[in-house]
Design a protein around this motif. Structure first.
Motif, PDB file in Angstrom:
ATOM      1  N   ALA A  85     -73.199  45.249  56.086  1.00 20.00           N
ATOM      2  CA  ALA A  85     -74.317  45.971  55.473  1.00 20.00           C
ATOM      3  C   ALA A  85     -74.191  46.178  53.971  1.00 20.00           C
ATOM      4  CB  ALA A  85     -74.492  47.328  56.157  1.00 20.00           C
ATOM      5  N   GLY A  86     -72.993  46.007  53.413  1.00 17.42           N
ATOM      6  CA  GLY A  86     -72.736  46.421  52.033  1.00 17.42           C
ATOM      7  C   GLY A  86     -73.370  45.566  50.960  1.00 17.42           C
ATOM      8  N   LEU A  87     -73.302  46.080  49.729  1.00 22.20           N
ATOM      9  CA  LEU A  87     -73.921  45.424  48.576  1.00 22.20           C
ATOM     10  C   LEU A  87     -73.090  44.279  48.010  1.00 22.20           C
ATOM     11  CD1 LEU A  87     -75.084  48.628  46.656  1.00 22.20           C
ATOM     12  CD2 LEU A  87     -76.542  47.053  47.943  1.00 22.20           C
ATOM     13  N   GLY A  88     -71.780  44.277  48.248  1.00 20.41           N
ATOM     14  CA  GLY A  88     -70.929  43.245  47.663  1.00 20.41           C
ATOM     15  C   GLY A  88     -70.918  43.301  46.154  1.00 20.41           C
ATOM     16  N   SER A  89     -70.864  44.512  45.602  1.00 19.85           N
ATOM     17  CA  SER A  89     -71.030  44.699  44.155  1.00 19.85           C
ATOM     18  C   SER A  89     -69.984  43.977  43.326  1.00 19.85           C
ATOM     19  CB  SER A  89     -70.997  46.198  43.818  1.00 19.85           C
ATOM     20  OG  SER A  89     -72.022  46.882  44.489  1.00 19.85           O
ATOM     21  N   ARG A  90     -68.772  43.840  43.848  1.00 22.01           N
ATOM     22  CA  ARG A  90     -67.697  43.213  43.071  1.00 22.01           C
ATOM     23  C   ARG A  90     -67.879  41.709  42.941  1.00 22.01           C
ATOM     24  NH1 ARG A  90     -62.302  45.196  45.855  1.00 22.01           N
ATOM     25  NH2 ARG A  90     -61.372  43.908  44.211  1.00 22.01           N
ATOM     26  N   MET A  91     -68.846  41.169  43.665  1.00 22.29           N
ATOM     27  CA  MET A  91     -69.086  39.733  43.578  1.00 22.29           C
ATOM     28  C   MET A  91     -70.429  39.410  42.901  1.00 22.29           C
ATOM     29  SD  MET A  91     -68.596  36.845  46.560  1.00 22.29           S
ATOM     30  CE  MET A  91     -66.981  37.401  47.080  1.00 22.29           C
ATOM     31  N   LYS A  92     -70.967  40.386  42.172  1.00 15.59           N
ATOM     32  CA  LYS A  92     -72.158  40.101  41.383  1.00 15.59           C
ATOM     33  C   LYS A  92     -71.798  39.155  40.246  1.00 15.59           C
ATOM     34  CE  LYS A  92     -74.809  44.281  42.306  1.00 15.59           C
ATOM     35  NZ  LYS A  92     -75.522  45.422  41.733  1.00 15.59           N
ATOM     36  N   PRO A  93     -72.740  38.306  39.790  1.00 15.37           N
ATOM     37  CA  PRO A  93     -74.174  38.259  40.118  1.00 15.37           C
ATOM     38  C   PRO A  93     -74.515  37.424  41.360  1.00 15.37           C
ATOM     39  CG  PRO A  93     -73.721  36.706  38.372  1.00 15.37           C
ATOM     40  CD  PRO A  93     -72.408  37.403  38.666  1.00 15.37           C
ATOM     41  N   LEU A  94     -73.508  36.786  41.970  1.00  5.88           N
ATOM     42  CA  LEU A  94     -73.793  35.940  43.135  1.00  5.88           C
ATOM     43  C   LEU A  94     -74.467  36.747  44.231  1.00  5.88           C
ATOM     44  CD1 LEU A  94     -73.526  33.222  44.578  1.00  5.88           C
ATOM     45  CD2 LEU A  94     -71.199  33.874  45.233  1.00  5.88           C
ATOM     46  N   THR A  95     -74.013  37.986  44.444  1.00  5.46           N
ATOM     47  CA  THR A  95     -74.572  38.782  45.528  1.00  5.46           C
ATOM     48  C   THR A  95     -75.911  39.435  45.172  1.00  5.46           C
ATOM     49  OG1 THR A  95     -73.059  40.556  44.833  1.00  5.46           O
ATOM     50  CG2 THR A  95     -72.421  39.224  46.758  1.00  5.46           C
ATOM     51  N   ASN A  96     -76.402  39.197  43.966  1.00  5.28           N
ATOM     52  CA  ASN A  96     -77.790  39.548  43.677  1.00  5.28           C
ATOM     53  C   ASN A  96     -78.740  38.627  44.418  1.00  5.28           C
ATOM     54  OD1 ASN A  96     -77.108  41.634  41.913  1.00  5.28           O
ATOM     55  ND2 ASN A  96     -77.109  40.296  40.119  1.00  5.28           N
ATOM     56  N   ILE A  97     -78.222  37.456  44.783  1.00  9.50           N
ATOM     57  CA  ILE A  97     -79.031  36.418  45.420  1.00  9.50           C
ATOM     58  C   ILE A  97     -78.857  36.409  46.933  1.00  9.50           C
ATOM     59  CG2 ILE A  97     -79.427  33.914  45.537  1.00  9.50           C
ATOM     60  CD1 ILE A  97     -78.262  33.800  42.656  1.00  9.50           C
ATOM     61  N   ILE A  98     -77.630  36.646  47.376  1.00  9.26           N
ATOM     62  CA  ILE A  98     -77.289  36.500  48.789  1.00  9.26           C
ATOM     63  C   ILE A  98     -76.262  37.563  49.173  1.00  9.26           C
ATOM     64  CG2 ILE A  98     -75.437  34.833  48.307  1.00  9.26           C
ATOM     65  CD1 ILE A  98     -76.238  33.348  50.864  1.00  9.26           C
ATOM     66  N   PRO A  99     -76.360  38.157  50.352  1.00 11.71           N
ATOM     67  CA  PRO A  99     -75.331  39.122  50.764  1.00 11.71           C
ATOM     68  C   PRO A  99     -73.982  38.431  50.922  1.00 11.71           C
ATOM     69  CG  PRO A  99     -76.853  38.680  52.571  1.00 11.71           C
ATOM     70  CD  PRO A  99     -77.427  38.026  51.356  1.00 11.71           C
ATOM     71  N   LYS A 100     -72.927  39.145  50.575  1.00 12.10           N
ATOM     72  CA  LYS A 100     -71.596  38.532  50.544  1.00 12.10           C
ATOM     73  C   LYS A 100     -71.187  37.850  51.843  1.00 12.10           C
ATOM     74  CE  LYS A 100     -67.949  41.143  49.811  1.00 12.10           C
ATOM     75  NZ  LYS A 100     -66.776  41.850  49.240  1.00 12.10           N
ATOM     76  N   PRO A 101     -71.457  38.418  53.025  1.00 10.75           N
ATOM     77  CA  PRO A 101     -71.031  37.732  54.250  1.00 10.75           C
ATOM     78  C   PRO A 101     -71.669  36.363  54.460  1.00 10.75           C
ATOM     79  CG  PRO A 101     -71.486  40.036  54.698  1.00 10.75           C
ATOM     80  CD  PRO A 101     -71.982  39.770  53.317  1.00 10.75           C
ATOM     81  N   LEU A 102     -72.790  36.101  53.760  1.00 14.45           N
ATOM     82  CA  LEU A 102     -73.462  34.805  53.917  1.00 14.45           C
ATOM     83  C   LEU A 102     -73.086  33.810  52.827  1.00 14.45           C
ATOM     84  CD1 LEU A 102     -77.042  35.886  55.072  1.00 14.45           C
ATOM     85  CD2 LEU A 102     -75.069  35.200  56.462  1.00 14.45           C
TER      86      LEU A 102
END
Length: 237
Positions: A11-28
């Motif tokens: 469910a999380g935002l994956g903030s530490r992996m931005k900007p990639l996770t602005n596009i896709i949730p980290k688990p995907l």
């Protein structure tokens, strides 16, 4: 074999992996062509897990394909992921806990060794990797093979990998404890593992040791690039 379920926390935002996770949730995020969460699902399917609950929140609609692809997957929405820590994701599946043994996994884990879920357990365990020297990550303090404390920071000990296995009776204790404390002030800041830490006097939790390369929790672009060089372009974004 008794029935088993799994809970994947996605469910999380994956903030530490931005900007990639602005596009896709980290688990995907894909590693070598496969989304992180699917490496976990594929490993659990080999064990013939009866039901895999995937707790979603951020960009939840992007997970909709999973139940179509994998018959074992059921999506569960966490409506509180923006306000509360991942205790809220385990709370979201409390109705399903305590009737079966249960894997609880962070969904940003890359499973390189597909058979890593095949071990049979006679007690509850965390999958842990031994780290020599000091680590500021989440660690397990152990005595005589039993976890006596879960905390941040420690030396020459096992580090958390994002995977745990709970026997039915221990999953029931976790469910009961989360339901007891969930609305108490400050609980919204808790990781679910901190609730387990509160229960270590009741749960005989051990370590299932794994090699650091077999199970990799991916938190940053640097860690992602170490697994898949195609993400090099994201380092400077």
């Amino acid at each position: 074999m008794n029935r088993e379920i799994a809970v994947l926390l996605a469910a999380g935002l994956g903030s530490r992996m931005k900007p990639l996770t602005n596009i896709i949730p980290k688990p995907l995020v894909k590693v070598n062509g496969t989304p992180l969460i699917e490496t976990i699902i594929q490993g659990l399917r080999i064990r013939n897990i009866d039901c895999i609950y995937v707790v979603v929140g951020y960009k939840k609609e992007m997970f909709d394909y999973l139940p179509e692809k994998y018959k074992e997957v059921i999506l569960v929405e966490n409506n509180e992921y923006m306000e509360k820590n991942n205790i809220s994701s385990v709370h979201a599946v409390c109705d399903f806990l305590g009737e079966n043994a249960c894997f609880i996994c962070e969904a940003d884990v890359y499973v390189r060794k597909i058979g890593i879920f095949q071990t049979e357990f006679n007690r509850s365990v965390y999958y842990g990797k031994m780290i020599q020297g000091y680590s500021d990550d989440w660690i397990f303090e152990t005595e005589d093979g039993k976890i006596v404390e879960i905390r941040k920071g420690g030396s020459n000990t096992y580090n958390m990998t994002g995977v745990a296995y709970l026997l039915k009776e221990d999953a029931r204790l976790l469910k009961q404890r989360i339901e007891e404390i969930y609305n108490a002030p400050g609980t919204e800041r808790l990781f679910w593992d901190e609730v387990v830490n509160q229960l270590l006097g009741q749960i005989a939790m051990g370590i299932n040791e794994v090699n650091s390369d077999d199970l990799v929790e991916v938190d940053t672009i640097d860690e992602l690039m170490a697994l898949d060089q195609s993400y090099k372009e994201w380092l400077n974004n």
